[in-house]
Design an enzyme around this catalytic site. Structure first.
Site, short mmCIF file in Angstrom:
data_model
loop_
_atom_site.label_atom_id
_atom_site.label_comp_id
_atom_site.label_asym_id
_atom_site.label_seq_id
_atom_site.Cartn_x
_atom_site.Cartn_y
_atom_site.Cartn_z
N HIS A 145 0.85 -1.19 0.00
CA HIS A 145 0.00 0.00 0.00
C HIS A 145 0.89 1.24 0.00
CE1 HIS A 145 0.86 -0.55 4.28
NE2 HIS A 145 0.42 0.67 4.54
N HIS A 201 1.47 3.99 1.93
CA HIS A 201 2.03 4.80 3.03
C HIS A 201 3.56 4.91 2.90
CE1 HIS A 201 -1.68 4.35 5.84
NE2 HIS A 201 -1.81 5.33 4.98
N ASP A 259 6.06 4.91 4.85
CA ASP A 259 6.99 4.02 5.53
C ASP A 259 7.02 2.62 4.90
OD1 ASP A 259 4.34 3.69 6.56
OD2 ASP A 259 5.11 2.63 8.31
N HIS A 260 6.30 2.48 3.79
CA HIS A 260 6.34 1.24 3.00
C HIS A 260 6.87 1.48 1.59
CE1 HIS A 260 3.78 -1.15 5.87
NE2 HIS A 260 3.59 0.09 6.29
N HIS A 273 -7.41 -0.43 5.93
CA HIS A 273 -6.34 0.47 6.40
C HIS A 273 -6.13 1.57 5.37
CE1 HIS A 273 -2.64 1.67 8.38
NE2 HIS A 273 -1.95 1.48 7.27
N ASP A 279 -0.15 -3.74 6.50
CA ASP A 279 -0.69 -3.17 7.74
C ASP A 279 -2.16 -3.53 7.95
OD1 ASP A 279 1.75 -2.00 8.19
OD2 ASP A 279 1.08 0.07 7.90
N HIS A 311 5.10 -4.45 11.04
CA HIS A 311 5.45 -3.65 12.23
C HIS A 311 5.62 -4.57 13.43
CE1 HIS A 311 4.90 0.49 10.74
NE2 HIS A 311 3.92 -0.01 10.01
#
Length: 269
Positions: free
Chosen positions: A66, A68, A70-71, A123, A143, A181
């Site tokens: 996805h 975001h 941090d990915h 999410h 996530d 995570h």
């Protein structure tokens, strides 16, 4: 730390969670046919470069669940050195995707690995998972499903998240859950508040606490363990229903309402 072997089968796939930021994991595995490495959700590039150099591996591709940051934040730097395919959802929020994937698609890597694509919104609306249906099943679920929990519902609805978690819950029970995570102990602390007498959960807390004391990852989990201990997969359990209704102060009339209640509870926990 040695790569995590997924079972004692002859052609087992080993995966390794590369720590990133404060609590992210970037999953990496090597195609047994070509010996090229593939990374999942590289939020930053430096730890990936370090691991590739240590192992003397070349990068063969990037898998994204996805949008975001941090990915996805490490994609550009990785592509500057390794001009490889980038697989991911059809999302306007991810500019580097070269191969768009949709629900029901298959992603073949080499001649031994084939991932089934699941769309799992909730999410985010563009969230997908990669399921390896083999002797050693595993799922890269980003996530959406966490060890002991689930992701916050940022873009979707409780109904979408419930449907996505239900789809993941239908995978084989020995499926390794490779989320992104290290939230496990915090999630389990909340789960204990929901189900304080769940013996499987209490045992898991003891085991995972020792794992973290040793500075080792609690991942991958297994779907079987999640079904026994993760309240977001246990919305039909009477103990979870009662806890959700106590939190709301009113009855829950569906599994979706139970999930929405415990997600709201967790958001403010």
């Amino acid at each position: 730390m040695k790569p995590l072997a997924l079972n004692n089968h002859k052609n087992m796939l080993s995966v390794y969670p590369i720590p990133a930021f404060t609590d992210n994991y970037i999953w990496i595995f090597q195609d047994p046919a070509t010996h090229l490495a593939y990374v999942v959700d590289p939020g930053e590039s430096a730890p990936v470069f370090d691991y590739l150099n240590q192992q003397n591996w070349d990068l063969g591709g990037i898998l994204i669940t996805h949008h975001h940051w941090d990915h996805t934040g490490g994609i550009e730097d990785l592509l500057a050195k390794y001009p490889v395919p980038v697989y991911g959802p059809d999302s306007a929020n991810i500019s580097h995707i070269t191969h768009k994937l949709y629900h029901g698609d298959s992603l073949a890597i080499g001649n031994q690995l084939t991932f089934e694509i699941l769309e799992i919104p909730g999410h985010t609306l563009d969230h997908i998972a990669y399921f390896l249906n083999s002797e050693d099943p595993l799922v890269f679920c980003g996530d959406t499903l966490f060890a002991g929990g689930c992701g916050r519902i940022f873009e979707g609805t409780p109904a979408q998240m419930h449907a996505s978690l239900s789809a993941l819950a239908q995978l084989p029970k020995d499926t390794r859950v490779c989320c992104t995570h290290e939230y496990t102990l915090g999630n389990l602390n909340f789960a204990k508040t929901v189900e304080p007498t769940n013996a499987d959960l209490l045992e898991r807390i003891a085991v995972d606490s020792k794992t973290r004391e040793a500075n080792s990852p609690t991942l991958p989990s297994t779907l079987a363990l999640e079904l026994e201990t993760n309240p977001f997969l246990r919305t039909k359990a009477q103990s979870v229903i009662q806890a959700a209704e106590t939190f709301l102060g009113s009855p829950c009339n569906s599994d979706v309402e139970v999930l929405a209640a415990i997600r709201q509870w967790k958001d403010n926990f």
